[in-house]
Design a protein around this motif. Structure first.
Motif: not given
Ligand SMILES: Cc1cc2nc3c(=O)[nH]c(=O)nc-3n(C[C@H](O)[C@H](O)[C@H](O)COP(=O)(O)O)c2cc1C
Ligand code: SF4
Ligand code: SF4
Ligand code: FES
Lengths: 761, 418
Positions: A46-47, A91-92, A95, A149-150, A174, A176, B188, B341, B347-350, B352-353, B357, B390
């Protein structure tokens, strides 16, 4: 094996089908940045930090979740890969609070490290940052959730390793948040590991926080001294003060984890009751003296008793967690003086089959093999709290589909489900095990790799020998490996070096067999020698032990700490350096003899116990003592007796009868197990420490007594009465009262599995 | 042009959702009964579906027959058939009407799928807001069960199939097939990393076929009238009919089931033409996540996968959002970005953030507080989200931004301070 080749960054490397790109890269020391991936957790992908370029793939792929294929060409630092990694980093960070100067993770933060390589100096993000409210999750872990960072490592740890879903990700996008849902403490006994796996400063070590920066500390490898797993630790020290403990990786023992007990016990090391100077009692007052005076006083005291009452009037007890070297010199000194009442089996009550013991008790299998077993029978074992990292392997076995069975005095919550869990009335484990033996469940009968483990609650049972021979019968019937899981961290070492009354080092029968730990307390001695033992906490029958101490003429304590009672009964207290200040060896349940060095020098005038006994021997003019100049000399002498695990054959029957009537069930609770743990403040503040207080009875017993939770009851054993508060707990069987051992309030009571009287106050 | 030839076959009759209408008027459950009686080889049925070029109607357009051929049919143990009726993409409302007006055809399609795949349990997952369609499905399932068309040993054939309707809790992401499966399992709704795909590792880790409502509802007709018939209704590479949900600035918004390849201008005419006779400005042809197409290109485009692809967009779920000359494109984009949004699972950084943005930056531009650099940033952030996550939600959030700025740059430029 290695049937495939792939190319990473121009290098051709061997790989195995099914491996992920990141595993191969890690093995080749090609560092791909990552946050969510952890080799001992499931893959979340996920990261997206680990994106790499794979030839022929239309877009960058996550290395942690991309299985290798033969001939695959991976580029981890090509322009495409780097662009993708930098984008994720951006992205990380948008925030993230970037509060590194005030963050405890600073200096050891994966985000900080990777952003040095992949981040930009100036952010393109100029909008408000997210902030997240923190939660109080208990005494061990501090949260700072804005930094999260989830990556969900902490969530997966709970699902997969601790088996307790204590943290989860709520809300979406966001918004989360990692939380405990409702504000509550994290209670798993493995909880501290989430501090290590959290790549940022969102989860930090609460009692350690703000105390030191990583770059100020030096680290030293050592071994955890609280159970027979022997987890490998890294101890972080600043200017000779232990600041914190983290796991050292050893896949064969503790993998990448440690129990909270091993992580937080060091907070005991600097408590006010730590002894750092030799102390002698003169005319009922304690004096701090130099070593020479203290040693002289000691030799005089012991010799007086021996002279007056003979060697048989001396009893010697060692803790279950000493080094091989300490044990060896302890018994060497005592036997040189003709003292044979030597033991370390402090909580044991049945010694009838002691001659049938193998060279040392062991688990009969290995931690790694346990994972592969398809059925496990636990007999008298609260594994999850006694040896958390061994429990972890059992948990894995059960996750792999092993069927679990138990015969226990309490219906302990071991997280995994039992096919059959027998909790006999009155703590009659023999009856329970007989029942299992007579009706062997199908899942056990048909198992191909079954394992039977006898834990502390079986070993300390008054009918332990019978339990062993019944377990043997079961093992023979189903073809199981049978093992003992001992208390303390080095019971194996104690056996091998002859810290038992009937054997010299190396399984040699003692010509003059001494008395065992119980007999020498029951049969009042005139002198006692203690090595890191606090009899009023550590012995099977604490009330009796305390009385024996109080009535002795002379008590020598070679201890790291004092207790209030000890200041009453002892005559000399010699400061023994604790595990982190000494070097030595310990042998774990699977037979690994692990060496470790002192992380810091002994505090004050403390000395390693083996040195204390050496000099005492010298002063007693024992001829051969000159050969033990260094620790290596001591180990060499002991080493020749360290054998490979040897199979046992248990056939003896215990002479004791089954417990009848209302019986006290007792265990050494997870955070009362030894003198160090009992003093570790953060551990004492946990739910695990407080929940064992009081008198636990089931609903039926409570209604028989007409009491409710919180009511006072008077319990009595050894003709001593104490008042306790009732806890109604339906994990208990009929005719049993659970009152923990190792707690100060309970010290005047008697033994486990012995009758107890309970009545309304 | 012939309307309503496949999924809306029942519409011309009274009480179209009833079992009676479906069996007696439409001729429904004929295929199911025949299969139960004759037990044809599943391979042949899959071949027929492949030949029909039925492509998934849920958005991705993956050939259904091919997908079913991947499923490990011979594996022992439970296997599942799942219908994706989550329909949450803005602009999409066709599955709602299949469920309200022709639910038995969806049920028959799922039953046939279960036979082909050797599954004995099916789930129909409807979006949380679809209470009425959910009730219609509940009624239909009860009717079918009472008529012995579902259950165990159906019509004495030895074939078992039990079907359950499930209602979601109102999350767009639960339309993504693996998030849907998680949600069905009671967890979830987080999309799973793929591979493994649901065909091998689906519901409860078992082989699972998951398709859109319209895809399932097409199956009985294909097997009844033959793959050739279906193919001939549409175009060579886009077989059959498609329901287009037409919304926006038209006189008669609604669902229109027309043959694949119908010119857009004919579809617009069917929908009553432009509202108040205004001029067409742009069309989003496949739901809010696909690129917007300017009027002149759209008016030249036919409604099938290839033609819309050539026009620079995607047919998606067939949700046609029509915008006239009065439309503020920045405002529309702001609304779309806000949606993604809100709906990113996080889950995924790109994603979620990035979704937040993007949304905040578009709003900033909309409110006249943006700079030219913000427009570059929007494109950069979108590109950094695309294909890096994902599931495809990040792409869904990025594509509108890129296409709106590309085609309507002047409207954005006018708002940013120079
Ligand atoms: C964010 C997202 C939302 C989706 N929502 C839906 C939906 O509401 N309904 C649907 O049928 N498919 C939806 N899909 C597509 C499904 O993942 C999947 O491709 C589809 O159910 C397959 O069925 P089909 O082949 O019949 O189209 C969505 C995909 C994504 C990435
Ligand atoms: S708290 Fe730490 S471990 Fe848990 S998700 Fe956040 S960053 Fe990851
Ligand atoms: S792309 Fe977005 S919605 Fe899809 S899984 Fe990732 S975060 Fe969730
Ligand atoms: S490490 Fe691969 S996606 Fe996180």
């Amino acid at each position: 094996m290695n049937d495939t080749t792939i190319t990473i960054d121009g290098k051709e490397v061997a790989a195995e089908q099914g491996e992920m790109v990141i595993e191969v890269a890690d093995r080749e020391n090609i560092r791909i940045p990552r946050f969510c991936y952890h080799k001992n957790l499931s893959i979340a992908a996920n990261c997206r930090m680990c994106l790499v370029e794979v030839e022929k793939a239309p877009k960058p792929l996550p290395a942690c979740a991309t299985p290798i294929t033969d001939g695959m060409v991976v580029k981890t630092r090509s322009p495409i890969a780097l662009q993708a990694q930098k984008a994720v980093m951006e992205f990380l960070l948008i925030n993230h609070p970037l509060d590194c100067p005030v963050c405890d993770q600073g200096g050891e933060c994966e985000l900080q490290d990777i952003s040095m390589g992949y981040g930009e100096d100036v952010s393109r993000y100029n909008q408000g940052k997210r902030s997240v409210a923190d939660q109080d999750v208990g005494p061990l872990i501090e949260t700072f959730m804005t930094r999260c960072i989830h990556c969900t490592r902490c969530v997966r740890f709970g699902d997969e390793i601790s088996g307790m879903r204590e943290l989860g990700l709520v809300n979406r996008g966001e918004k989360s948040q990692i939380t405990t849902y409702v504000e509550k403490n994290i209670e798993s006994e493995l909880s501290g590991n989430i501090i290590d796996i959290c790549p940022v400063g969102a989860l930090t070590n609460k009692p350690f926080r703000f105390k030191a920066r990583t770059w100020e500390m030096k680290q030293h490898a050592t071994i955890a001294p609280h159970d027979c797993v022997g987890s490998n630790l890294m101890m972080h020290e600043r200017r000779n003060e232990v600041m914190r403990v983290v796991p050292a990786e050893n896949e064969a023992i503790n993998e990448t984890w440690i129990a909270d007990r091993d992580r937080y016990s060091h907070f005991a090391l600097y408590t006010p009751d730590r002894v750092t100077q030799p102390m002698i009692k003169v005319n009922d007052t304690w004096q701090t003296v130099d070593w020479a005076t203290a040693l002289e006083h000691t030799v005089a005291g012991l010799q007086t008793v021996i002279h007056k009452h003979g060697e048989k009037a001396v009893g010697a007890l060692a803790s279950q967690s000493e080094t091989v070297e300490n044990y060896y010199m302890f018994q060497y000194f005592l036997r040189s003086l003709g003292i044979n009442n030597i033991d370390h089996r402090l909580q044991q009550q049945d010694f009838s089959d002691q001659s049938a013991f193998p060279a040392y008790p062991h688990m009969g299998t290995t931690f790694e093999k346990i994972e592969e077993s398809d059925a496990v029978v636990l007999i008298g074992s609260h594994t999850r709290k006694e040896q958390p990292m061994l429990w972890h392997r059992l948990h894995k076995a059960s996750q792999n589909g092993a069927k679990m069975f138990a015969v226990n005095p309490v219906d302990f919550n071991l997280i995994f489900a039992f096919e059959k869990n027998i909790v006999p009335e009155s703590g009659d484990l023999v009856a329970g095990l007989t029942q299992l033996l007579e009706h062997i469940p199908e899942g056990l009968q048909s198992a191909t790799k079954p394992v039977i483990l006898l834990g502390a609650l079986a070993m300390n049972h008054p009918q332990a020998a019978t339990l062993r021979s019944l377990a043997q019968k079961l093992a023979d019937k189903i073809g199981a490996t049978l093992g003992l899981v001992t208390s303390g961290s080095n019971s194996a070492g104690a056996w091998l070096t002859g810290v038992v009354p009937h054997r010299l080092p190396g399984k040699q029968a003692a010509s003059n067999e001494g008395q065992d730990a119980q007999a020498m307390l029951q049969d009042q001695k005139q002198a006692y020698v203690l090595l890191n033992v606090e009899p009023e906490f550590d012995c099977a029958n604490t009330g009796q032990a305390l009385q024996a101490m109080n009535n002795a003429e002379f008590v020598l304590a070679v201890n790291t700490f004092t207790t209030d009672d000890m200041l009453q009964y002892a005559n000399v207290i010699l400061p023994a350096a604790p595990f982190n200040e000494i070097s030595g060896h310990m042998i774990n349940a699977q037979g690994d003899c692990q060496q470790f060095n002192a992380a810091i020098p002994p505090k004050g005038e403390s000395r390693p116990a083996w040195k204390i006994f050496r000099i005492l021997a010298q002063l007693c003019q024992i001829d051969e003592i000159a050969k033990f100049m260094t620790i290596a000399d001591v180990f060499e002498a002991a080493q020749q007796h360290i054998a490979e695990p040897e199979a046992a054959k248990w056939t003896a029957d215990s002479k004791n009868t089954a417990p009848r009537g209302t019986i006290r069930i007792a265990e050494m609770p997870i955070y009362a197990i030894d003198p160090i743990v009992r003093r570790a403040k953060p551990l004492q503040e946990t739910h695990d420490a407080t929940k064992v207080q009081g008198a636990h009875i089931n609903k039926a017993t409570a209604s028989g007594l007409q009491v409710n939770t919180g009511d006072a009851v008077i319990v009595s054993q050894n003709d001593n009465e104490i008042t306790l508060s009732v806890v109604i707990n339906d994990c208990l069987a009929d005719n049993t009262v659970y009152i923990a051992q190792g707690l100060a309030e309970h010290k005047t009571l008697g033994a486990a599995y012995a009758p107890i009287e309970i009545k309304r106050a | 042009m012939k309307l309503n030839q496949v999924c809306f076959r029942s519409l011309e009759f009274d009480d179209p959702a009833s079992l009676k209408t479906y069996e007696e008027k439409v001729g429904g459950y004929k295929v199911w009964r025949k299969i139960l009686k004759e037990k044809p080889s599943p391979e042949d049925l899959i071949e027929e579906l492949k030949k029909s070029v039925l492509r998934g109607r849920g958005g991705a357009g993956f050939p259904t027959g091919l997908k079913w051929s991947f499923m490990p049919r011979h594996l022992d143990g439970p296997k599942y058939v799942v219908c994706n009726s989550d329909e949450s993409e803005p602009g999409t409302f066709k599955d709602r009407d299949i469920m309200r007006y022709n639910p038995h055809q969806m049920i028959e399609g799922m039953a046939i799928a279960s036979y082909i795949l050797g599954a004995t349990t099916g789930y129909n997952y409807t979006r949380g807001e679809y209470w009425e369609p959910f009730q219609a499905c509940e009624k239909a399932v009860a009717e079918a069960r009472a008529a012995g068309l579902l259950g165990s040993n159906i019509l004495g054939s030895g074939v078992d199939f039990e079907l359950h309707n499930m209602i979601g809790a109102g999350a767009y992401i639960c339309g993504e097939e693996t998030a849907l499966l998680e949600s069905l399992e009671g967890k979830k709704g987080f999309p799973r990393f793929k591979p493994p795909f649901p065909a091998n590792f689906g519901l409860y880790g078992r082989p699972t076929i998951i398709n859109n409502t319209e895809s399932f509802a097409s199956v009985p007709v294909i097997l009844e009238k033959g793959a050739d018939w279906f193919l001939n209704v549409g175009t060579e590479r886009s077989g059959g009919t498609k329901i287009f949900s037409v919304s926006g600035h038209v006189n008669k918004p609604g669902n229109y089931e027309v043959p694949m390849g119908t010119p857009f201008k004919d579809l617009l005419e069917l929908a009553g033409g432009m509202l108040d006779g205004r001029k067409l400005k742009a069309v989003i042809p496949g739901g809010s996540s696909v690129p917007v197409v300017p009027a002149d290109i759209m008016m030249e485009t036919n409604m099938d996968y290839e033609s819309i692809g050539k026009a620079g967009s995607m047919l998606g779920a067939g949700s046609v959002i029509v915008m006239d000359e009065t439309t503020d494109m920045v405002k529309i984009l702001a609304r779309i970005s806000e949606f993604y949004d809100e709906e990113s699972c996080g889950q995924c950084t790109p994603c979620r953030e990035g979704t937040g943005w993007l949304s905040r930056t578009v709003h900033k531009v909309l409110h006249g507080q943006g700079t030219p650099a913000d427009l570059d940033l929007l494109q950069d952030v979108s590109n950094n989200m695309m294909g890096r996550t994902i599931c495809a939600l990040a792409d869904a959030a990025a594509m509108p931004v890129l296409s709106f700025i590309k085609h309507f740059r002047s409207e954005f430029d006018a708002l940013v301070k120079k």
